[in-house]
Design a protein around this motif. Structure first.
Motif, PDB file in Angstrom:
ATOM      1  N   VAL A  74       0.837  -1.195   0.000  1.00  8.95           N
ATOM      2  CA  VAL A  74       0.000   0.000   0.000  1.00  8.95           C
ATOM      3  C   VAL A  74       0.877   1.251   0.000  1.00  8.95           C
ATOM      4  N   SER A  75       0.332   2.333  -0.543  1.00  4.78           N
ATOM      5  CA  SER A  75       1.152   3.519  -0.770  1.00  4.78           C
ATOM      6  C   SER A  75       0.314   4.782  -0.676  1.00  4.78           C
ATOM      7  N   TYR A  76       1.018   5.921  -0.575  1.00  7.38           N
ATOM      8  CA  TYR A  76       0.358   7.185  -0.845  1.00  7.38           C
ATOM      9  C   TYR A  76      -0.100   7.194  -2.304  1.00  7.38           C
ATOM     10  N   ARG A  77      -1.111   7.993  -2.601  1.00  9.44           N
ATOM     11  CA  ARG A  77      -1.614   8.111  -3.976  1.00  9.44           C
ATOM     12  C   ARG A  77      -0.642   8.992  -4.773  1.00  9.44           C
ATOM     13  N   ASP A  78       0.332   8.361  -5.436  1.00  9.50           N
ATOM     14  CA  ASP A  78       1.421   9.123  -6.053  1.00  9.50           C
ATOM     15  C   ASP A  78       2.015   8.346  -7.229  1.00  9.50           C
ATOM     16  N   LEU A  79       1.228   8.175  -8.292  1.00 13.67           N
ATOM     17  CA  LEU A  79       1.730   7.472  -9.464  1.00 13.67           C
ATOM     18  C   LEU A  79       2.907   8.201 -10.098  1.00 13.67           C
ATOM     19  N   ALA A  80       2.812   9.522 -10.180  1.00  8.55           N
ATOM     20  CA  ALA A  80       3.863  10.282 -10.860  1.00  8.55           C
ATOM     21  C   ALA A  80       5.200  10.181 -10.131  1.00  8.55           C
ATOM     22  N   GLY A  81       5.143  10.120  -8.813  1.00  8.79           N
ATOM     23  CA  GLY A  81       6.373  10.062  -8.025  1.00  8.79           C
ATOM     24  C   GLY A  81       6.736   8.681  -7.553  1.00  8.79           C
ATOM     25  N   PHE A  82       6.020   7.651  -8.046  1.00 11.56           N
ATOM     26  CA  PHE A  82       6.269   6.267  -7.681  1.00 11.56           C
ATOM     27  C   PHE A  82       6.159   6.046  -6.172  1.00 11.56           C
ATOM     28  N   GLY A  83       5.344   6.856  -5.519  1.00 13.32           N
ATOM     29  CA  GLY A  83       5.112   6.699  -4.087  1.00 13.32           C
ATOM     30  C   GLY A  83       6.299   7.042  -3.219  1.00 13.32           C
ATOM     31  N   ARG A  84       7.285   7.726  -3.770  1.00 16.95           N
ATOM     32  CA  ARG A  84       8.494   8.032  -3.004  1.00 16.95           C
ATOM     33  C   ARG A  84       8.596   9.507  -2.619  1.00 16.95           C
ATOM     34  N   ARG A  85       7.537  10.280  -2.865  1.00 16.53           N
ATOM     35  CA  ARG A  85       7.534  11.685  -2.466  1.00 16.53           C
ATOM     36  C   ARG A  85       6.787  11.858  -1.151  1.00 16.53           C
ATOM     37  N   ALA A  86       7.322  12.721  -0.302  1.00 16.91           N
ATOM     38  CA  ALA A  86       6.670  13.002   0.979  1.00 16.91           C
ATOM     39  C   ALA A  86       5.311  13.653   0.722  1.00 16.91           C
ATOM     40  N   MET A  87       4.286  13.169   1.427  1.00 19.71           N
ATOM     41  CA  MET A  87       2.942  13.704   1.268  1.00 19.71           C
ATOM     42  C   MET A  87       2.290  13.829   2.637  1.00 19.71           C
ATOM     43  N   GLU A  97      -7.837   4.922   2.178  1.00 21.83           N
ATOM     44  CA  GLU A  97      -7.069   4.534   0.994  1.00 21.83           C
ATOM     45  C   GLU A  97      -6.321   3.220   1.216  1.00 21.83           C
ATOM     46  N   ILE A  98      -5.912   2.966   2.451  1.00 21.94           N
ATOM     47  CA  ILE A  98      -5.275   1.679   2.755  1.00 21.94           C
ATOM     48  C   ILE A  98      -6.285   0.551   2.592  1.00 21.94           C
ATOM     49  N   THR A  99      -7.482   0.725   3.155  1.00 17.37           N
ATOM     50  CA  THR A  99      -8.534  -0.280   3.024  1.00 17.37           C
ATOM     51  C   THR A  99      -8.876  -0.526   1.567  1.00 17.37           C
ATOM     52  N   TYR A 100      -8.987   0.541   0.808  1.00 20.24           N
ATOM     53  CA  TYR A 100      -9.322   0.458  -0.617  1.00 20.24           C
ATOM     54  C   TYR A 100      -8.296  -0.380  -1.369  1.00 20.24           C
ATOM     55  N   GLN A 101      -7.022  -0.135  -1.117  1.00 16.98           N
ATOM     56  CA  GLN A 101      -5.966  -0.850  -1.838  1.00 16.98           C
ATOM     57  C   GLN A 101      -5.952  -2.343  -1.486  1.00 16.98           C
ATOM     58  N   ILE A 102      -6.091  -2.639  -0.207  1.00 17.61           N
ATOM     59  CA  ILE A 102      -6.128  -4.053   0.211  1.00 17.61           C
ATOM     60  C   ILE A 102      -7.310  -4.764  -0.430  1.00 17.61           C
ATOM     61  N   GLY A 103      -8.468  -4.094  -0.400  1.00 15.66           N
ATOM     62  CA  GLY A 103      -9.672  -4.694  -0.967  1.00 15.66           C
ATOM     63  C   GLY A 103      -9.539  -4.972  -2.450  1.00 15.66           C
ATOM     64  N   ALA A 124       7.596   6.280   0.497  1.00 15.21           N
ATOM     65  CA  ALA A 124       7.490   7.379   1.453  1.00 15.21           C
ATOM     66  C   ALA A 124       6.588   7.032   2.625  1.00 15.21           C
ATOM     67  N   LEU A 125       5.545   6.254   2.381  1.00 15.53           N
ATOM     68  CA  LEU A 125       4.652   5.862   3.473  1.00 15.53           C
ATOM     69  C   LEU A 125       5.371   4.929   4.439  1.00 15.53           C
ATOM     70  N   TYR A 126       6.156   4.003   3.920  1.00 17.36           N
ATOM     71  CA  TYR A 126       6.931   3.087   4.764  1.00 17.36           C
ATOM     72  C   TYR A 126       7.839   3.891   5.690  1.00 17.36           C
ATOM     73  N   ASN A 127       8.580   4.826   5.100  1.00 16.76           N
ATOM     74  CA  ASN A 127       9.533   5.606   5.900  1.00 16.76           C
ATOM     75  C   ASN A 127       8.823   6.550   6.866  1.00 16.76           C
ATOM     76  N   ARG A 128       7.705   7.118   6.452  1.00 15.58           N
ATOM     77  CA  ARG A 128       6.957   8.037   7.320  1.00 15.58           C
ATOM     78  C   ARG A 128       6.410   7.303   8.540  1.00 15.58           C
ATOM     79  N   ALA A 129       5.928   6.081   8.312  1.00 14.23           N
ATOM     80  CA  ALA A 129       5.321   5.316   9.396  1.00 14.23           C
ATOM     81  C   ALA A 129       6.340   4.770  10.383  1.00 14.23           C
ATOM     82  N   VAL A 130       7.627   4.892  10.074  1.00 13.94           N
ATOM     83  CA  VAL A 130       8.652   4.482  11.035  1.00 13.94           C
ATOM     84  C   VAL A 130       8.616   5.374  12.265  1.00 13.94           C
ATOM     85  N   GLY A 131       8.463   6.687  12.048  1.00 16.39           N
ATOM     86  CA  GLY A 131       8.538   7.611  13.177  1.00 16.39           C
ATOM     87  C   GLY A 131       7.304   8.445  13.434  1.00 16.39           C
TER      88      GLY A 131
END
Length: 262
Positions: A74-87, A97-103, A124-131
């Protein structure tokens, strides 16, 4: 069985995961078929940083055929940035959005005769959720709403794992074969020089050391304890399938059992 074999201590067990389905339409980034012949768990892009319905279906079908566990990446909604931009996404919106993606992924996994068996944030979501406790809690809220008590794959000691454990979800500690670590046990940001480990020999050696000694050397030289049940090889790394195969062969040669954690 000989007495020596009977008394031999069991070797370490490690899951090998990779990010798959990271394409969109005619654009394909990951070599899904080759990676599915090596890994034991597939982190499948769910359409927010990469992935489209046909790609998700195809990866789920091939993973099911080969007995590879399917995870929702699961990711931030960021196709253009491949989910690696801080949001900055409001927690309630992020949880939805997490529920939506899993479903979305679960429908394709079940149609293939399998199911989604864990969740792993991307980029970016992985790294953000670390702290970030608030974003971590939002991810967990989304997983809970999706149902099934899905394990959460992530960095040990992270806010994400704290929130998941508090909510009663299983947590799975993850390490990275091809990424550099800080002295605090977090990943060196990709924009920083040295963030990606160069050369397959170094990646294999690091993987074996993680499995057998639970340690890595930080980019700045410190020794860092790294506890892991799953090891990630990034699917978008050039030559990722060959690298993953070398890592698996190196682990097996070192007495490590490579098995899925679910």
């Amino acid at each position: 069985m000989t007495p020596a074999a009977t008394n031999a201590p069991p070797g370490p067990v490690l899951d090998l995961n990779a990010d798959l389905g990271e394409g969109f339409g005619r654009w394909q980034l990951t070599d899904d078929d080759a990676l599915l012949s090596v890994v034991t768990s597939a982190n499948v892009a769910c359409g927010f940083h990469a992935g489209d319905p046909s790609t998700m279906r195809r990866v789920c079908e091939r993973a099911a055929e080969r007995g590879v566990r399917i995870g929702a990446q699961v990711s931030y909604r960021d196709l253009a940035g491949f989910g690696r931009r801080a949001m900055d996404v409001p927690p309630e919106e992020l949880a939805d959005e997490i529920t939506y993606q899993i479903g979305a992924l679960r429908v394709f996994a079940r149609a293939a005769g399998s199911d989604v068996t864990y969740v792993k944030p991307h980029g970016a979501l992985y790294n953000r959720a670390v702290g970030d406790a608030e974003q971590a809690a939002a991810v967990v809220a989304g997983v809970l709403r999706a149902g099934g008590g899905l394990p959460v794959l992530g960095l040990p000691g992270s806010r994400l794992h704290e929130a998941a454990a508090s909510a009663g979800l299983p947590v799975v500690a993850e390490a990275f074969a091809d990424r550099a670590y800080t002295a605090l046990g977090t990943l060196v940001p990709r924009r920083q020089p040295g963030a990606v480990i160069p050369g397959p020999d170094a990646v294999v050696a690091r993987s074996v050391r993680i499995a057998r000694a639970a340690r890595v050397t930080a980019l700045t030289g410190e020794e860092v304890a790294v506890r892991a049940r799953s090891l990630c090889v990034h699917g978008d790394t050039p030559g990722a399938a060959q690298l993953a195969r070398r890592v698996r062969e190196g682990l097996v040669a070192a007495g490590v059992r490579v098995e899925a954690f679910t």
